[in-house]
Design an enzyme around this catalytic site. Structure first.
Site, PDB file in Angstrom:
ATOM      1  N   LYS A   1       4.167   8.688  12.260  1.00 56.91           N
ATOM      2  CA  LYS A   1       5.277   7.745  12.466  1.00 56.91           C
ATOM      3  C   LYS A   1       6.624   8.471  12.392  1.00 56.91           C
ATOM      4  O   LYS A   1       7.455   8.330  13.273  1.00 56.91           O
ATOM      5  CB  LYS A   1       5.303   6.646  11.386  1.00 56.91           C
ATOM      6  CG  LYS A   1       4.100   5.755  11.325  1.00 56.91           C
ATOM      7  CD  LYS A   1       4.258   4.700  10.235  1.00 56.91           C
ATOM      8  CE  LYS A   1       4.364   5.242   8.824  1.00 56.91           C
ATOM      9  NZ  LYS A   1       3.139   5.837   8.273  1.00 56.91           N
TER      10      LYS A   1
ATOM     11  N   ARG B   1       0.364  19.280   4.987  1.00 60.26           N
ATOM     12  CA  ARG B   1       1.829  19.173   4.894  1.00 60.26           C
ATOM     13  C   ARG B   1       2.303  19.601   3.500  1.00 60.26           C
ATOM     14  O   ARG B   1       3.311  20.283   3.366  1.00 60.26           O
ATOM     15  CB  ARG B   1       2.273  17.736   5.180  1.00 60.26           C
ATOM     16  CG  ARG B   1       3.768  17.540   5.063  1.00 60.26           C
ATOM     17  CD  ARG B   1       4.221  16.194   5.560  1.00 60.26           C
ATOM     18  NE  ARG B   1       3.690  15.116   4.718  1.00 60.26           N
ATOM     19  CZ  ARG B   1       3.901  13.833   4.945  1.00 60.26           C
ATOM     20  NH1 ARG B   1       4.583  13.462   6.005  1.00 60.26           N
ATOM     21  NH2 ARG B   1       3.412  12.920   4.131  1.00 60.26           N
TER      22      ARG B   1
ATOM     23  N   ARG C   1       6.326  -2.573   4.770  1.00 61.91           N
ATOM     24  CA  ARG C   1       5.067  -2.026   4.267  1.00 61.91           C
ATOM     25  C   ARG C   1       4.135  -3.127   3.759  1.00 61.91           C
ATOM     26  O   ARG C   1       3.025  -2.856   3.370  1.00 61.91           O
ATOM     27  CB  ARG C   1       5.345  -1.139   3.077  1.00 61.91           C
ATOM     28  CG  ARG C   1       5.510   0.356   3.172  1.00 61.91           C
ATOM     29  CD  ARG C   1       4.681   1.141   4.071  1.00 61.91           C
ATOM     30  NE  ARG C   1       4.405   2.473   3.599  1.00 61.91           N
ATOM     31  CZ  ARG C   1       5.058   3.576   3.986  1.00 61.91           C
ATOM     32  NH1 ARG C   1       6.040   3.530   4.840  1.00 61.91           N
ATOM     33  NH2 ARG C   1       4.679   4.766   3.527  1.00 61.91           N
TER      34      ARG C   1
ATOM     35  N   ARG D   1       3.516  17.886   0.707  1.00 62.41           N
ATOM     36  CA  ARG D   1       4.617  17.267  -0.043  1.00 62.41           C
ATOM     37  C   ARG D   1       4.105  16.906  -1.447  1.00 62.41           C
ATOM     38  O   ARG D   1       2.894  16.907  -1.671  1.00 62.41           O
ATOM     39  CB  ARG D   1       5.025  15.993   0.724  1.00 62.41           C
ATOM     40  CG  ARG D   1       6.484  15.700   0.735  1.00 62.41           C
ATOM     41  CD  ARG D   1       6.838  14.652   1.768  1.00 62.41           C
ATOM     42  NE  ARG D   1       6.145  13.382   1.564  1.00 62.41           N
ATOM     43  CZ  ARG D   1       6.121  12.407   2.460  1.00 62.41           C
ATOM     44  NH1 ARG D   1       6.734  12.559   3.613  1.00 62.41           N
ATOM     45  NH2 ARG D   1       5.469  11.294   2.213  1.00 62.41           N
TER      46      ARG D   1
ATOM     47  N   ARG E   1      -3.094   6.382  -1.232  1.00 62.74           N
ATOM     48  CA  ARG E   1      -2.126   5.831  -0.275  1.00 62.74           C
ATOM     49  C   ARG E   1      -2.850   5.143   0.878  1.00 62.74           C
ATOM     50  O   ARG E   1      -2.388   4.124   1.392  1.00 62.74           O
ATOM     51  CB  ARG E   1      -1.212   6.939   0.244  1.00 62.74           C
ATOM     52  CG  ARG E   1      -0.131   7.288  -0.763  1.00 62.74           C
ATOM     53  CD  ARG E   1       0.496   8.623  -0.511  1.00 62.74           C
ATOM     54  NE  ARG E   1       1.168   8.716   0.765  1.00 62.74           N
ATOM     55  CZ  ARG E   1       1.487   9.869   1.347  1.00 62.74           C
ATOM     56  NH1 ARG E   1       1.192  11.007   0.758  1.00 62.74           N
ATOM     57  NH2 ARG E   1       2.104   9.869   2.498  1.00 62.74           N
TER      58      ARG E   1
HETATM   59  P1  B4P Z   1       4.449  12.175   9.495  1.00 60.51           P
HETATM   60  O1  B4P Z   1       5.089  11.920  10.825  1.00 60.51           O
HETATM   61  O2  B4P Z   1       5.348  12.710   8.435  1.00 60.51           O
HETATM   62  O3  B4P Z   1       3.708  10.919   8.904  1.00 60.51           O
HETATM   63  P2  B4P Z   1       4.202   9.506   8.397  1.00 60.51           P
HETATM   64  O4  B4P Z   1       3.215   8.575   8.993  1.00 60.51           O
HETATM   65  O5  B4P Z   1       5.641   9.251   8.731  1.00 60.51           O
HETATM   66  O6  B4P Z   1       4.133   9.687   6.802  1.00 60.51           O
HETATM   67  P3  B4P Z   1       4.039   8.777   5.490  1.00 60.51           P
HETATM   68  O7  B4P Z   1       3.577   7.409   5.828  1.00 60.51           O
HETATM   69  O8  B4P Z   1       3.210   9.572   4.564  1.00 60.51           O
HETATM   70  O9  B4P Z   1       5.459   8.768   4.824  1.00 60.51           O
HETATM   71  P4  B4P Z   1       6.587   7.777   4.314  1.00 60.51           P
HETATM   72  O10 B4P Z   1       7.726   8.678   4.176  1.00 60.51           O
HETATM   73  O11 B4P Z   1       6.762   6.586   5.197  1.00 60.51           O
HETATM   74  O12 B4P Z   1       3.252  13.163   9.785  1.00 60.51           O
HETATM   75  C1  B4P Z   1       2.396  13.651   8.772  1.00 60.51           C
HETATM   76  C2  B4P Z   1       2.025  15.100   9.026  1.00 60.51           C
HETATM   77  O13 B4P Z   1       1.281  15.236  10.247  1.00 60.51           O
HETATM   78  C3  B4P Z   1       3.243  16.026   9.177  1.00 60.51           C
HETATM   79  O14 B4P Z   1       2.973  17.230   8.508  1.00 60.51           O
HETATM   80  C4  B4P Z   1       3.364  16.240  10.670  1.00 60.51           C
HETATM   81  O15 B4P Z   1       3.933  17.488  11.008  1.00 60.51           O
HETATM   82  C5  B4P Z   1       1.910  16.186  11.120  1.00 60.51           C
HETATM   83  N1  B4P Z   1       1.742  15.665  12.487  1.00 60.51           N
HETATM   84  C6  B4P Z   1       2.449  14.665  13.068  1.00 60.51           C
HETATM   85  N2  B4P Z   1       2.012  14.458  14.331  1.00 60.51           N
HETATM   86  C7  B4P Z   1       0.960  15.320  14.532  1.00 60.51           C
HETATM   87  C8  B4P Z   1       0.076  15.576  15.633  1.00 60.51           C
HETATM   88  N3  B4P Z   1       0.167  14.902  16.794  1.00 60.51           N
HETATM   89  N4  B4P Z   1      -0.887  16.520  15.483  1.00 60.51           N
HETATM   90  C9  B4P Z   1      -0.983  17.213  14.319  1.00 60.51           C
HETATM   91  N5  B4P Z   1      -0.169  17.038  13.251  1.00 60.51           N
HETATM   92  C10 B4P Z   1       0.790  16.087  13.348  1.00 60.51           C
HETATM   93  O16 B4P Z   1       6.122   7.198   2.868  1.00 60.51           O
HETATM   94  C11 B4P Z   1       6.059   7.970   1.671  1.00 60.51           C
HETATM   95  C12 B4P Z   1       6.086   7.060   0.418  1.00 60.51           C
HETATM   96  O17 B4P Z   1       7.363   6.395   0.302  1.00 60.51           O
HETATM   97  C13 B4P Z   1       5.072   5.901   0.364  1.00 60.51           C
HETATM   98  O18 B4P Z   1       3.801   6.303  -0.119  1.00 60.51           O
HETATM   99  C14 B4P Z   1       5.795   4.902  -0.610  1.00 60.51           C
HETATM  100  O19 B4P Z   1       5.624   5.258  -1.943  1.00 60.51           O
HETATM  101  C15 B4P Z   1       7.256   5.076  -0.272  1.00 60.51           C
HETATM  102  N6  B4P Z   1       7.739   4.075   0.720  1.00 60.51           N
HETATM  103  C16 B4P Z   1       8.202   4.340   1.975  1.00 60.51           C
HETATM  104  N7  B4P Z   1       8.560   3.206   2.610  1.00 60.51           N
HETATM  105  C17 B4P Z   1       8.307   2.182   1.726  1.00 60.51           C
HETATM  106  C18 B4P Z   1       8.455   0.760   1.801  1.00 60.51           C
HETATM  107  N8  B4P Z   1       8.922   0.164   2.913  1.00 60.51           N
HETATM  108  N9  B4P Z   1       8.079   0.011   0.737  1.00 60.51           N
HETATM  109  C19 B4P Z   1       7.596   0.583  -0.373  1.00 60.51           C
HETATM  110  N10 B4P Z   1       7.445   1.924  -0.512  1.00 60.51           N
HETATM  111  C20 B4P Z   1       7.785   2.726   0.531  1.00 60.51           C
END
Ligand code: B4P
Length: 182
Positions: free
Chosen positions: A15, A127, A88, A129, A140
Site C-alpha cells: 500500500k 524489510r 483500519r 522495521r 498484525r
Molecule cells: P509497504 O508498501 O511498506 O507495505 P504497507 O502495506 O504500506 O505496510 P504496513 O501495513 O505494514 O504499514 P503501516 O505503516 O500502514 O511494503 C512492505 C514491504 O514490501 C516493503 O519493504 C516494500 O519495499 C516491499 N514491496 C512493496 N511492493 C513490493 C513488490 N511488488 N514486490 C516485492 N516487494 C515489495 O502500519 C504500521 C502500524 O501503524 C500498524 O501495525 C498500526 O499499529 C499503526 N497504524 C497505522 N495506521 C493505523 C490506523 N489507521 N489505525 C490504527 N493504527 C494504525
C-alpha cells in the site's frame, strides 16, 4: 481520473509503496497514518510515546488518536487525496464518512491490494522495521483479518471497491492500479 482514493489491504501488501508512486504521478496528497505515527514516534511526542508501544506489538493505535491526525490534514485539503492505511476498522470508516460528508469530498474509489500470507510475511521480515519481526507480523495479520478485513464488505456494498493483484513487480502493480483509476 479519480481524485479521492483509499488504499486497503493487509500489512506488507505494498500500500505504502504504491500510494507514494500514484500520489506523485496524479498530484494527490498522500496521507499515510503509519508514516504520520512513525514521525510522532521519532519526534518523541506524547502521542508518539503512546503509539510506539502499540505499533511494536502489532496492535492498532487508538481510533481517537488516529482520527485527530487525519481530521487535521483533510480539513484543510482542497486538492485530491490518497488515504493509505486508514481507515483500519469499521469505526474509523464511519468517522471518515462523517468527516467527508462535512467537507463535501466523498471517496471515489477504494483500491484493495491482495496477496497471500506467505509472501506478505516474507516481504515484511526482509524489510526489518521495528514492528517487522515474525511474531509481530503474524499478529498484525490476525489483527488485519479481524478488524480491517470487514471493510472489504463495507466498501464493496457501497459499490466503491476494486481489487488489484499485489503479486508481481512494483511497476506491474502500479500499471494495474493506473488502469482502474481512469
Ligand atoms: P509497504 O508498501 O511498506 O507495505 P504497507 O502495506 O504500506 O505496510 P504496513 O501495513 O505494514 O504499514 P503501516 O505503516 O500502514 O511494503 C512492505 C514491504 O514490501 C516493503 O519493504 C516494500 O519495499 C516491499 N514491496 C512493496 N511492493 C513490493 C513488490 N511488488 N514486490 C516485492 N516487494 C515489495 O502500519 C504500521 C502500524 O501503524 C500498524 O501495525 C498500526 O499499529 C499503526 N497504524 C497505522 N495506521 C493505523 C490506523 N489507521 N489505525 C490504527 N493504527 C494504525
Amino acid at each position: 481520473m479519480k481524485q479521492r482514493l483509499l488504499f486497503l489491504g493487509p500489512p506488507g501488501v505494498g500500500k505504502g509503496t504504491q500510494a507514494e508512486l500514484i500520489s506523485k504521478t496524479h498530484n494527490l496528497l498522500h496521507l499515510s497514518t503509519g508514516d504520520l505515527l512513525r514521525q510522532e514516534v521519532k519526534a518523541g511526542s506524547q502521542l508518539g510515546k503512546q503509539a510506539e508501544v502499540l505499533m511494536n506489538s502489532g496492535e492498532l493505535v487508538s481510533d481517537e488518536l488516529v482520527l485527530s491526525i487525519v481530521e487535521n490534514k483533510l480539513n484543510t485539503q482542497s486538492q485530491g487525496w490518497l488515504l493509505d492505511g486508514f481507515p483500519r476498522n469499521v469505526n474509523q470508516a464511519k468517522a471518515l464518512e462523517d468527516l467527508l460528508k462535512k467537507i463535501h469530498q466523498p471517496i471515489e474509489l477504494v483500491v484493495l491490494l491482495e496477496l497471500r500470507n506467505e509472501l506478505l510475511i516474507e516481504r515484511l521480515i526482509s524489510r526489518g522495521r521495528a514492528d517487522d519481526t515474525e511474531a509481530v507480523v503474524r499478529h498484525r495479520l490476525e489483527v488485519y483479518r479481524e478488524k480491517t478485513a470487514p471493510l472489504i464488505d463495507f466498501y464493496s456494498n457501497k459499490g466503491l471497491l476494486k481489487s488489484v493483484n499485489g503479486d508481481g513487480s512494483i511497476v506491474d502493480i502500479q500499471n494495474r492500479i493506473m488502469e482502474i483509476l481512469s
